[in-house]
Design a protein around this motif. Structure first.
Motif, PDB file in Angstrom:
ATOM      1  N   GLU A   1      15.290  19.567  11.491  1.00 49.90           N
ATOM      2  CA  GLU A   1      16.373  19.219  10.621  1.00 49.90           C
ATOM      3  C   GLU A   1      17.568  19.239  11.529  1.00 49.90           C
ATOM      4  O   GLU A   1      18.614  18.423  11.583  1.00 49.90           O
ATOM      5  CB  GLU A   1      16.628  19.960   9.640  1.00 49.90           C
ATOM      6  CG  GLU A   1      15.727  19.714   8.434  1.00 49.90           C
ATOM      7  CD  GLU A   1      15.784  18.222   8.014  1.00 49.90           C
ATOM      8  OE1 GLU A   1      16.736  17.517   7.770  1.00 49.90           O
ATOM      9  OE2 GLU A   1      14.565  17.600   7.511  1.00 49.90           O
ATOM     10  N   MET A   2      17.613  20.438  12.341  1.00 50.47           N
ATOM     11  CA  MET A   2      18.830  20.601  13.359  1.00 50.47           C
ATOM     12  C   MET A   2      18.941  19.255  14.347  1.00 50.47           C
ATOM     13  O   MET A   2      19.970  18.772  14.423  1.00 50.47           O
ATOM     14  CB  MET A   2      18.884  21.618  14.115  1.00 50.47           C
ATOM     15  CG  MET A   2      18.912  22.993  13.267  1.00 50.47           C
ATOM     16  SD  MET A   2      18.647  24.501  14.329  1.00 50.47           S
ATOM     17  CE  MET A   2      19.902  24.285  15.605  1.00 50.47           C
ATOM     18  N   PHE A   3      17.771  18.721  14.765  1.00 51.21           N
ATOM     19  CA  PHE A   3      17.830  17.703  15.637  1.00 51.21           C
ATOM     20  C   PHE A   3      18.009  16.070  14.986  1.00 51.21           C
ATOM     21  O   PHE A   3      18.680  15.530  15.576  1.00 51.21           O
ATOM     22  CB  PHE A   3      16.399  17.719  16.298  1.00 51.21           C
ATOM     23  CG  PHE A   3      16.279  18.547  17.581  1.00 51.21           C
ATOM     24  CD1 PHE A   3      16.841  18.298  18.952  1.00 51.21           C
ATOM     25  CD2 PHE A   3      15.587  19.641  17.358  1.00 51.21           C
ATOM     26  CE1 PHE A   3      16.966  19.156  19.877  1.00 51.21           C
ATOM     27  CE2 PHE A   3      15.436  20.454  18.654  1.00 51.21           C
ATOM     28  CZ  PHE A   3      16.019  20.073  19.769  1.00 51.21           C
ATOM     29  N   LYS A   4      17.808  16.300  13.651  1.00 55.72           N
ATOM     30  CA  LYS A   4      17.920  15.212  12.822  1.00 55.72           C
ATOM     31  C   LYS A   4      19.624  14.860  12.672  1.00 55.72           C
ATOM     32  O   LYS A   4      19.931  13.948  12.628  1.00 55.72           O
ATOM     33  CB  LYS A   4      17.486  14.933  11.573  1.00 55.72           C
ATOM     34  CG  LYS A   4      15.650  14.796  11.881  1.00 55.72           C
ATOM     35  CD  LYS A   4      15.189  14.385  10.403  1.00 55.72           C
ATOM     36  CE  LYS A   4      13.646  14.093  10.456  1.00 55.72           C
ATOM     37  NZ  LYS A   4      13.068  14.058   9.258  1.00 55.72           N
TER      38      LYS A   4
ATOM     39  N   PHE B   1      10.030  15.746  18.744  1.00 59.15           N
ATOM     40  CA  PHE B   1       8.790  15.314  18.295  1.00 59.15           C
ATOM     41  C   PHE B   1       7.517  15.165  19.640  1.00 59.15           C
ATOM     42  O   PHE B   1       6.554  15.633  19.490  1.00 59.15           O
ATOM     43  CB  PHE B   1       8.451  14.156  17.322  1.00 59.15           C
ATOM     44  CG  PHE B   1       7.397  13.546  16.866  1.00 59.15           C
ATOM     45  CD1 PHE B   1       6.500  14.607  16.122  1.00 59.15           C
ATOM     46  CD2 PHE B   1       6.716  12.325  17.075  1.00 59.15           C
ATOM     47  CE1 PHE B   1       5.149  14.362  15.727  1.00 59.15           C
ATOM     48  CE2 PHE B   1       5.370  12.050  16.564  1.00 59.15           C
ATOM     49  CZ  PHE B   1       4.703  13.093  15.990  1.00 59.15           C
ATOM     50  N   ARG B   2       8.318  14.874  20.565  1.00 52.98           N
ATOM     51  CA  ARG B   2       7.501  14.397  21.892  1.00 52.98           C
ATOM     52  C   ARG B   2       7.289  15.671  22.548  1.00 52.98           C
ATOM     53  O   ARG B   2       5.993  15.922  22.927  1.00 52.98           O
ATOM     54  CB  ARG B   2       8.372  13.440  22.835  1.00 52.98           C
ATOM     55  CG  ARG B   2       8.261  12.051  22.458  1.00 52.98           C
ATOM     56  CD  ARG B   2       9.279  11.128  23.454  1.00 52.98           C
ATOM     57  NE  ARG B   2       9.437   9.978  22.889  1.00 52.98           N
ATOM     58  CZ  ARG B   2      10.166   8.739  23.896  1.00 52.98           C
ATOM     59  NH1 ARG B   2      10.851   9.463  24.766  1.00 52.98           N
ATOM     60  NH2 ARG B   2      10.260   7.665  23.434  1.00 52.98           N
ATOM     61  N   ALA B   3       8.284  16.383  22.434  1.00 52.54           N
ATOM     62  CA  ALA B   3       7.713  17.922  23.115  1.00 52.54           C
ATOM     63  C   ALA B   3       6.865  18.745  22.347  1.00 52.54           C
ATOM     64  O   ALA B   3       6.018  19.288  23.038  1.00 52.54           O
ATOM     65  CB  ALA B   3       9.162  18.772  23.342  1.00 52.54           C
ATOM     66  N   LEU B   4       7.070  18.461  21.104  1.00 50.17           N
ATOM     67  CA  LEU B   4       5.894  19.311  20.388  1.00 50.17           C
ATOM     68  C   LEU B   4       4.467  18.714  20.498  1.00 50.17           C
ATOM     69  O   LEU B   4       3.440  19.265  20.760  1.00 50.17           O
ATOM     70  CB  LEU B   4       6.103  18.951  18.758  1.00 50.17           C
ATOM     71  CG  LEU B   4       7.494  19.840  18.092  1.00 50.17           C
ATOM     72  CD1 LEU B   4       7.742  19.392  16.904  1.00 50.17           C
ATOM     73  CD2 LEU B   4       7.052  21.430  18.245  1.00 50.17           C
TER      74      LEU B   4
ATOM     75  N   VAL C   1       6.189  11.730  12.540  1.00 46.48           N
ATOM     76  CA  VAL C   1       5.812  10.202  12.205  1.00 46.48           C
ATOM     77  C   VAL C   1       6.672   9.583  11.812  1.00 46.48           C
ATOM     78  O   VAL C   1       6.896   8.274  12.088  1.00 46.48           O
ATOM     79  CB  VAL C   1       4.399  10.201  11.509  1.00 46.48           C
ATOM     80  CG1 VAL C   1       3.894   8.767  11.192  1.00 46.48           C
ATOM     81  CG2 VAL C   1       3.316  10.840  12.351  1.00 46.48           C
ATOM     82  N   ILE C   2       7.208  10.028  10.711  1.00 51.90           N
ATOM     83  CA  ILE C   2       8.611   9.285   9.957  1.00 51.90           C
ATOM     84  C   ILE C   2       9.755   8.974  10.969  1.00 51.90           C
ATOM     85  O   ILE C   2      10.159   7.999  11.273  1.00 51.90           O
ATOM     86  CB  ILE C   2       9.019  10.158   8.787  1.00 51.90           C
ATOM     87  CG1 ILE C   2       8.058  10.100   7.650  1.00 51.90           C
ATOM     88  CG2 ILE C   2      10.302   9.516   8.429  1.00 51.90           C
ATOM     89  CD1 ILE C   2       8.354  10.860   6.551  1.00 51.90           C
ATOM     90  N   CYS C   3       9.891  10.054  11.889  1.00 45.73           N
ATOM     91  CA  CYS C   3      11.002   9.870  12.929  1.00 45.73           C
ATOM     92  C   CYS C   3      10.730   8.740  13.689  1.00 45.73           C
ATOM     93  O   CYS C   3      11.424   8.004  14.094  1.00 45.73           O
ATOM     94  CB  CYS C   3      11.335  11.383  13.513  1.00 45.73           C
ATOM     95  SG  CYS C   3      12.552  11.165  14.899  1.00 45.73           S
ATOM     96  N   ALA C   4       9.361   9.023  14.413  1.00 45.98           N
ATOM     97  CA  ALA C   4       8.858   7.944  15.329  1.00 45.98           C
ATOM     98  C   ALA C   4       8.899   6.395  14.704  1.00 45.98           C
ATOM     99  O   ALA C   4       9.159   5.497  15.595  1.00 45.98           O
ATOM    100  CB  ALA C   4       7.556   8.299  15.714  1.00 45.98           C
ATOM    101  N   LEU C   5       8.496   6.285  13.557  1.00 49.79           N
ATOM    102  CA  LEU C   5       8.480   5.068  12.855  1.00 49.79           C
ATOM    103  C   LEU C   5       9.945   4.316  12.825  1.00 49.79           C
ATOM    104  O   LEU C   5      10.277   3.536  12.903  1.00 49.79           O
ATOM    105  CB  LEU C   5       7.715   5.171  11.665  1.00 49.79           C
ATOM    106  CG  LEU C   5       6.341   5.400  11.766  1.00 49.79           C
ATOM    107  CD1 LEU C   5       5.645   5.202  10.339  1.00 49.79           C
ATOM    108  CD2 LEU C   5       5.398   4.314  12.498  1.00 49.79           C
ATOM    109  N   GLN C   6      10.923   5.335  12.344  1.00 46.69           N
ATOM    110  CA  GLN C   6      12.150   4.884  12.355  1.00 46.69           C
ATOM    111  C   GLN C   6      12.904   4.372  13.626  1.00 46.69           C
ATOM    112  O   GLN C   6      13.527   3.447  13.311  1.00 46.69           O
ATOM    113  CB  GLN C   6      12.943   6.014  11.676  1.00 46.69           C
ATOM    114  CG  GLN C   6      12.667   6.218  10.204  1.00 46.69           C
ATOM    115  CD  GLN C   6      13.499   7.524   9.631  1.00 46.69           C
ATOM    116  OE1 GLN C   6      14.184   8.372  10.222  1.00 46.69           O
ATOM    117  NE2 GLN C   6      13.329   7.732   8.556  1.00 46.69           N
TER     118      GLN C   6
END
Length: 585
Positions: A331-334, A350-353, A372-377
C-alpha cells in the motif's frame, strides 16, 4: 544315303515337275505334289538349311513330307511305312555311332588332361621337397649359431634393450645412450616434484581436520535452519496476533505456538536431536536483533523518502525477517508515483518479491492477489505469466476471478488471461470455472471432455457452465453417454432448466428442433435412452413448450410418451393423471 537322295530331289525339282503329268492322271495329286515342293523350298529358306552335306534340319523336312505322302497313299501305305521305318532306323544307327565317336574322343581328352595334371603335381611335389630340405638346412645353421652365441663368456656384458647386431655398431649405441639420458632427466624431474613422506602425512592430517570442521559446520548450519523455521513460525503468529487486534493474551499465544513447534519437531527427523525450546546461548538478546531490524527499516525509509523506489523495493523484498513483505508495504508503494515514463513503484515491489522467492516457495495469498492486480493494471501481462507458470504465487479463486474479469475487459489479452485463469482454477480444483474459461476461449470439445473425465463434476455444474456460456454444441456433447456410464447431463432435466430461464429458452428449443429434424424416430430414441429424467420431467418439457407457443414440439413429446404408456401417462399423482387424460380426450 537318304539325305543325298533328298539333295538330288531338291536340285531336280523342275525336272520332276515336267514328268509328273505323264505319270499321275489325277489333277489333285499334281496339286498335292506341287504344294509339297513349295513347302520344302519354303522351309529350307526359313530354316537356312545348307544345300550340300548332311544336315538334320533337311532330314526333318523330308521326313515330314514323306509322312504326308504316306498319309495320302492308299494301296502302298504299308510298303511306304516299312521303307520309312527302315530309313529312320538307319539314321538312328548313324547318330548312335557318331555319339559313340564323340564320347570316345571326350574320354581321350579327359585322360590326357589327367595325365598332364598328374605330371604338374609331381613337378610341384619335387619343388616343395627341395624347398623343405633347404629350409631344414637353414634352420639347423640358425640353431647352431644360437647355441654358439649362448655359449659365449661375454654374454653378461650385453646391453638391455639392444640386439646383438646393434651392439656392434657405434651409431646405434650413441642413439641408445641419448635415449637413456633423456629418460634419466625425466625421472629426475619427477623426483623434484615429489615431497617427502612426512610432508604427505602432514597434509593428510590437515585434510582430515578440514573434513571434521566441515561436518561440524554442516551440523551447525542444520541447527540454525531449524531455529530459523521456529522463529519464522513465532514471527508469523505474532503478525497474525497483531492483525487480529490482540484478542488472545500474548503469553497464551507464545505457549501454544511453542507447543505446536514441539509437535512438529516430533515428526521432523532433523529436529528430533534439538530441544523444542530455544537454546539459551542462541536466544535473541533483543539489542542486536532490534538494532539490525531498526537499521533495515531506517535504510528502507531513507530510500523511500528519497524516491529511490527500485532500491527500496529490493530492500523490502529481501528483508531477512520478512517484516516488510506484507500488504502494508504494498500500500505504501501504491500511494506514491514515480517520475513520468518510469515503472510504477508498486510494480517494482511486485517484481522484487517474485525475484526474492526461493525455489519451491510462494508469495502469500493476499500479496499474490494484489501483485497480479497491480501488474494487470499496468499492462505487464508477461510478469503475470511468469509468476503463474513458475509457481511463484499462492493460487486462489479470487486470483482466477481477477484474471477472468481482466480478459472480459481486454479482448486482446483474453486468450492469455483465460489460459492463466484455467491453470489457477484447476489448481484450486474449481472444475466448473476451469470448464467455463475453456468455453470462453472457444475450446468447446475440450471443455466437454474435461467435465466428462472429472468424477466430482455434477449435472448442476454443467448447467452452471451452460448458463454462463450458452452453446448448442456444448449442450449436445454433455448429453452424449460416457464410456461405461450414462451421460453427465440428462436431456430432459437440461431442457426443463433451460426452458424455465427466459434467457436460455431458445437454446432448449433449438435442441428439440434438431431432434425433430434428424428424423421421426430420433426424439423417441432420445427420450427412451434418457434414464436420468423421469416421465414427469418430459411432461414438464411438453407443458413448457406449449406455453412458449411451440405446440408442435409439445405434441411430438407427448406422442412419444403416449406410445410408451398406452392411453395415459403414468403420473405419480392423481391430479397429473386426470390432467393428462383430459388433454388426450
Amino acid at each position: 544315303m537318304s539325305e543325298t537322295q533328298s539333295c538330288h530331289s531338291s536340285s531336280s525339282t523342275l525336272e520332276e515337275r515336267v514328268f509328273t503329268p505323264d505319270i499321275l492322271v489325277s489333277e489333285s495329286d499334281e496339286k498335292f505334289l506341287r504344294s509339297l515342293y513349295e513347302f520344302i523350298e519354303h522351309e529350307k529358306k526359313y530354316l537356312q538349311s545348307p544345300e550340300e552335306g548332311p544336315d538334320e534340319l533337311r532330314y526333318i523336312i523330308y521326313r515330314f513330307v514323306f509322312h504326308k505322302v504316306i498319309g495320302r497313299a492308299t494301296g502302298y501305305k504299308r510298303l511306304l511305312l516299312t521303307i520309312k521305318a527302315e530309313y529312320d532306323d538307319t539314321i538312328k544307327e548313324l547318330k548312335k555311332r557318331e555319339d559313340e565317336v564323340q564320347a570316345a574322343q571326350h574320354s581321350q581328352l579327359s585322360s590326357m588332361s589327367q595325365v598332364e595334371s598328374l605330371m604338374t603335381c609331381r613337378g610341384r611335389s619335387a619343388q616343395l621337397t627341395n624347398r623343405i630340405s633347404l629350409i631344414r638346412t637353414k634352420t639347423a645353421e640358425l640353431k647352431e649359431l644360437i647355441n654358439r652365441l649362448k655359449s659365449r663368456k661375454d654374454q653378461s656384458s650385453w646391453i638391455p634393450g639392444v640386439t646383438v647386431y646393434q651392439s656392434y655398431h657405434l651409431d646405434f649405441l650413441n642413439q641408445h645412450l641419448e635415449e637413456l639420458k633423456s629418460h634419466r632427466a625425466a625421472l629426475m624431474d619427477t623426483k623434484s616434484r615429489c615431497v617427502p613422506l612426512d610432508v604427505k602425512n602432514k597434509m593428510d592430517a590437515q585434510l582430515q581436520s578440514a573434513k571434521r570442521r566441515r561436518e561440524k559446520l554442516n551440523t551447525e548450519n542444520q541447527n540454525l535452519r531449524i531455529l530459523y523455521k521456529r522463529m519464522k513460525k513465532v514471527c508469523d503468529c505474532l503478525s497474525s496476533w497483531e492483525e487480529e487486534e490482540q484478542k488472545l493474551p500474548l503469553e497464551e499465544l507464545i505457549s501454544s505456538t511453542l507447543e505446536n513447534i514441539r509437535q512438529t519437531d516430533v515428526l521432523d527427523e532433523d529436529a528430533r536431536s534439538i530441544n523444542a525450546e530455544l537454546f539459551e546461548s542462541q536466544e535473541p538478546k533483543g539489542l542486536d536483533e532490534s538494532a539490525l531490524l531498526r537499521a533495515h527499516l531506517d535504510r528502507f525509509m531513507e530510500l523511500f523518502d528519497s524516491a529511490q523506489f527500485e532500491e527500496a523495493a529490493v530492500l523490502a523484498a529481501r528483508n531477512p525477517p520478512g517484516v516488510l513483505r506484507n500488504l502494508n508495504t504494498m500500500e505504501m508503494f501504491k500511494g506514491v508515483s514515480g517520475p513520468p515514463g518510469s515503472v510504477p513503484p508498486s510494480l517494482l515491489f511486485f517484481r522484487a518479491l517474485l525475484i526474492s522467492v526461493q525455489t519451491g516457495g510462494e508469495l502469500l495469498a493476499d500479496l499474490s492477489l494484489q501483485g497480479v492486480i497491480c501488474a494487470l493494471q499496468q499492462g505487464d501481462l508477461r510478469l503475470v505469466v511468469f509468476a503463474v507458470t513458475q509457481n511463484k504465487l499462492t493460487l486462489s479463486e479470487e486470483l482466477g476471478d481477477v484474471l477472468t474479469e481482466h480478459a472480459q475487459r481486454n479482448p486482446s489479452m483474453a486468450d492469455t488471461c483465460l489460459t492463466l485463469a484455467t491453470i489457477v482454477y484447476e489448481a484450486c480444483r474449481l472444475h466448473r470455472k476451469s470448464a467455463l474459461s475453456m468455453c470462453r476461449r472457444g475450446l468447446i470439445h475440450g471443455a466437454a471432455e474435461f467435465m466428462k473425465h472429472r468424477s466430482d463434476v455434477t449435472a448442476e455444474d454443467c448447467m452452471w457452465v451452460l448458463c454462463r456460456s450458452p452453446s448448442l454444441s456444448l449442450l449436445q456433447l454433455l448429453m452424449e453417454p460416457r464410456q461405461g456410464r450414462e451421460a453427465i447431463l440428462p436431456v430432459g432435466t437440461a431442457c426443463v432448466a433451460l426452458l424455465v430461464d427466459p434467457q436460455h429458452q431458445q437454446l432448449a428449443l433449438q435442441l428439440l428442433d434438431t431432434f425433430i429434424c434428424q428424423g421421426p424416430g430420433v426424439l423417441q430414441e432420445v427420450i427412451l435412452e434418457d434414464n436420468g429424467s423421469s416421465v414427469d420431467v418430459w411432461v414438464d418439457v411438453a407443458s413448457l413448450c406449449s406455453g412458449l407457443n411451440r405446440a408442435d414440439l409439445s405434441r411430438a413429446v407427448l406422442s412419444v410418451l403416449v406410445e410408451q404408456s398406452g392411453t395415459r401417462i403414468l403420473s405419480p399423482d392423481l391430479q397429473g393423471a386426470e390432467l393428462m387424460e383430459h388433454i388426450f380426450l
